[in-house]
Scaffold this motif. Structure first.
Motif, short mmCIF file in Angstrom:
data_model
loop_
_atom_site.label_atom_id
_atom_site.label_comp_id
_atom_site.label_asym_id
_atom_site.label_seq_id
_atom_site.Cartn_x
_atom_site.Cartn_y
_atom_site.Cartn_z
N ARG A 194 1.02 -1.27 -0.13
CA ARG A 194 0.08 0.01 0.01
C ARG A 194 0.87 1.18 0.06
NH1 ARG A 194 -3.55 -1.95 4.62
NH2 ARG A 194 -2.10 -1.08 5.84
N CYS A 195 0.65 2.11 -1.10
CA CYS A 195 1.40 3.34 -1.13
C CYS A 195 0.93 4.62 -0.83
CB CYS A 195 1.96 3.36 -2.48
SG CYS A 195 3.14 1.93 -2.95
N SER A 196 1.42 5.64 -0.09
CA SER A 196 0.75 6.81 0.11
C SER A 196 1.82 7.91 -0.04
CB SER A 196 -0.12 6.55 1.18
OG SER A 196 0.74 6.54 2.39
N LEU A 197 1.29 9.15 -0.01
CA LEU A 197 1.87 10.45 0.30
C LEU A 197 1.10 11.05 1.18
CD1 LEU A 197 3.71 12.80 -0.62
CD2 LEU A 197 2.00 13.33 -2.23
N ALA A 198 1.85 11.26 2.41
CA ALA A 198 1.20 11.76 3.60
C ALA A 198 1.65 13.17 3.74
CB ALA A 198 1.23 11.15 5.01
N PHE A 199 1.17 14.15 4.45
CA PHE A 199 1.57 15.54 4.50
C PHE A 199 0.86 16.06 5.78
CE2 PHE A 199 -1.86 15.63 1.57
CZ PHE A 199 -2.61 16.38 1.79
N ASN A 200 1.56 17.09 6.42
CA ASN A 200 1.12 17.93 7.26
C ASN A 200 1.12 19.19 6.82
OD1 ASN A 200 0.61 16.04 9.49
ND2 ASN A 200 2.72 16.07 9.69
N SER A 201 0.12 20.23 7.24
CA SER A 201 -0.06 21.66 6.68
C SER A 201 -0.06 22.58 7.89
CB SER A 201 -0.84 21.61 5.52
OG SER A 201 -2.21 21.31 6.05
N VAL A 202 0.27 23.64 7.64
CA VAL A 202 -0.05 24.85 8.75
C VAL A 202 -0.43 26.19 8.06
CG1 VAL A 202 1.50 23.95 10.45
CG2 VAL A 202 2.38 25.39 8.70
N PRO A 203 -0.91 27.09 8.51
CA PRO A 203 -1.27 28.21 8.24
C PRO A 203 0.06 28.87 7.55
CG PRO A 203 -2.56 28.09 9.83
CD PRO A 203 -1.49 26.89 9.74
N LYS A 204 -0.19 29.65 6.59
CA LYS A 204 1.32 30.35 6.07
C LYS A 204 1.82 31.33 6.99
CE LYS A 204 0.93 30.72 1.22
NZ LYS A 204 0.92 31.58 -0.01
N VAL A 205 1.24 31.93 7.79
CA VAL A 205 1.63 33.11 8.86
C VAL A 205 1.81 32.43 10.09
CG1 VAL A 205 1.11 35.03 7.29
CG2 VAL A 205 -0.52 34.11 9.10
N GLY A 206 1.28 31.51 10.60
CA GLY A 206 1.36 30.84 12.00
C GLY A 206 0.01 30.67 12.39
N PHE A 207 -0.41 30.32 13.59
CA PHE A 207 -1.68 30.06 14.08
C PHE A 207 -1.66 30.13 15.49
CE2 PHE A 207 0.37 26.10 13.62
CZ PHE A 207 0.03 24.99 14.60
N GLY A 208 -2.68 30.05 16.10
CA GLY A 208 -3.21 30.06 17.51
C GLY A 208 -3.73 31.42 17.74
N ASP A 209 -3.83 31.82 18.90
CA ASP A 209 -4.36 33.30 19.31
C ASP A 209 -3.67 34.08 20.20
OD1 ASP A 209 -6.46 34.55 21.38
OD2 ASP A 209 -7.37 34.44 19.32
N GLU A 210 -3.24 35.47 19.75
CA GLU A 210 -2.52 36.14 20.59
C GLU A 210 -3.08 36.52 21.98
OE1 GLU A 210 -0.60 40.67 20.50
OE2 GLU A 210 -2.03 40.18 18.80
N GLY A 211 -4.48 36.77 21.89
CA GLY A 211 -5.21 36.99 23.28
C GLY A 211 -5.25 35.78 23.94
N GLU A 212 -4.94 34.60 23.64
CA GLU A 212 -5.10 33.38 24.61
C GLU A 212 -3.69 32.84 24.71
OE1 GLU A 212 -7.78 31.83 25.82
OE2 GLU A 212 -8.99 33.15 24.74
N LEU A 213 -2.68 33.68 24.37
CA LEU A 213 -1.32 33.47 24.62
C LEU A 213 -0.89 32.12 23.96
CD1 LEU A 213 -0.90 34.55 28.23
CD2 LEU A 213 -0.65 35.84 26.14
N THR A 214 -1.53 31.61 22.86
CA THR A 214 -1.12 30.53 22.19
C THR A 214 -0.82 30.68 20.62
OG1 THR A 214 -3.44 30.25 21.21
CG2 THR A 214 -2.97 29.08 23.39
N GLU A 215 -0.22 32.39 20.37
CA GLU A 215 -0.13 32.39 18.88
C GLU A 215 1.27 31.90 18.73
OE1 GLU A 215 -0.84 36.17 16.27
OE2 GLU A 215 0.33 36.44 18.19
N LEU A 216 1.69 31.40 17.49
CA LEU A 216 2.98 30.89 17.13
C LEU A 216 2.70 31.46 15.60
CD1 LEU A 216 5.34 29.27 17.02
CD2 LEU A 216 3.99 27.57 16.18
N LYS A 217 3.96 32.41 15.50
CA LYS A 217 4.14 32.96 14.17
C LYS A 217 5.15 32.63 13.44
CE LYS A 217 2.22 37.70 15.28
NZ LYS A 217 2.39 39.10 15.12
N PHE A 218 5.28 32.45 12.09
CA PHE A 218 6.39 31.97 11.32
C PHE A 218 7.14 33.14 10.78
CE2 PHE A 218 3.25 28.28 10.67
CZ PHE A 218 3.61 27.51 12.05
#
Length: 166
Positions: free
Chosen positions: A142-166
């Motif tokens: 069984r063959c597959s191509l797997a991947f993970n993706s993230v938003p281009k600029v980062g994710f999380g929430d600044e107000g919740e102190l979970t923001e991660l910027k790239f």
């Protein structure tokens, strides 16, 4: 087995496939209600499950949307991925309901469900969704191509102190 290269979709010969998948990831993110303009891949890799191989239950941390594209030969009714219902969580109490013994007709009452291998099938799912790869009981790899993706600029929430910027 998996490819040594864990950034397959960054290869020049994959540019068209990369663009197509990222467009679908954007649509899927919109359907989930995510408020991001554009996504990028974290890692992407080829996976080969030979007869008798499987992969244990897991999630994909440090990612928002994960996916898998199946390719190669298939055999009838070969489960390629199993999604698992997660009960409870950190600091959560929950009740385990008494369930009907014959679940045939209960379309949405599942503890896990399998999706069969089908070449060309692309699955997208939230990275937190627990999944595994069932035992390959066929004579075919069984063959597959797997991947993970993230938003281009980062994710999380600044107000919740979970923001991660790239």
């Amino acid at each position: 087995d998996r490819s040594v290269n864990s950034y397959i979709l960054d290869e020049p010969e994959c540019s068209d496939l990369k663009s197509l998948i990222l467009a679908l990831v954007q649509e899927y993110g919109n359907m989930l209600g995510y408020d991001y303009e554009g996504y990028r891949f974290g890692q992407s890799w080829l996976s080969y499950k030979h007869p008798g191989q499987h992969h244990t239950q897991h999630t994909h941390p440090n990612s928002l949307i994960s996916g898998v594209l199946y390719f190669g030969q298939s055999e009838q009714k070969t489960p390629a991925i199993r999604f698992h219902k997660t009960y409870g969580g950190h600091q959560v109490s929950y009740l385990m309901p008494k369930q009907v013994m014959n679940k045939k007709d209960l379309k949405y009452a599942w503890n896990h469900f399998d999706i069969d291998f089908s070449p060309g099938l692309l699955l997208l799912f939230p990275s937190y969704l627990s999944h595994s790869v069932p035992l390959n009981k066929t004579e075919t790899v069984r063959c597959s191509l797997a991947f993970n993706s993230v938003p281009k600029v980062g994710f999380g929430d600044e107000g919740e102190l979970t923001e991660l910027k790239f």
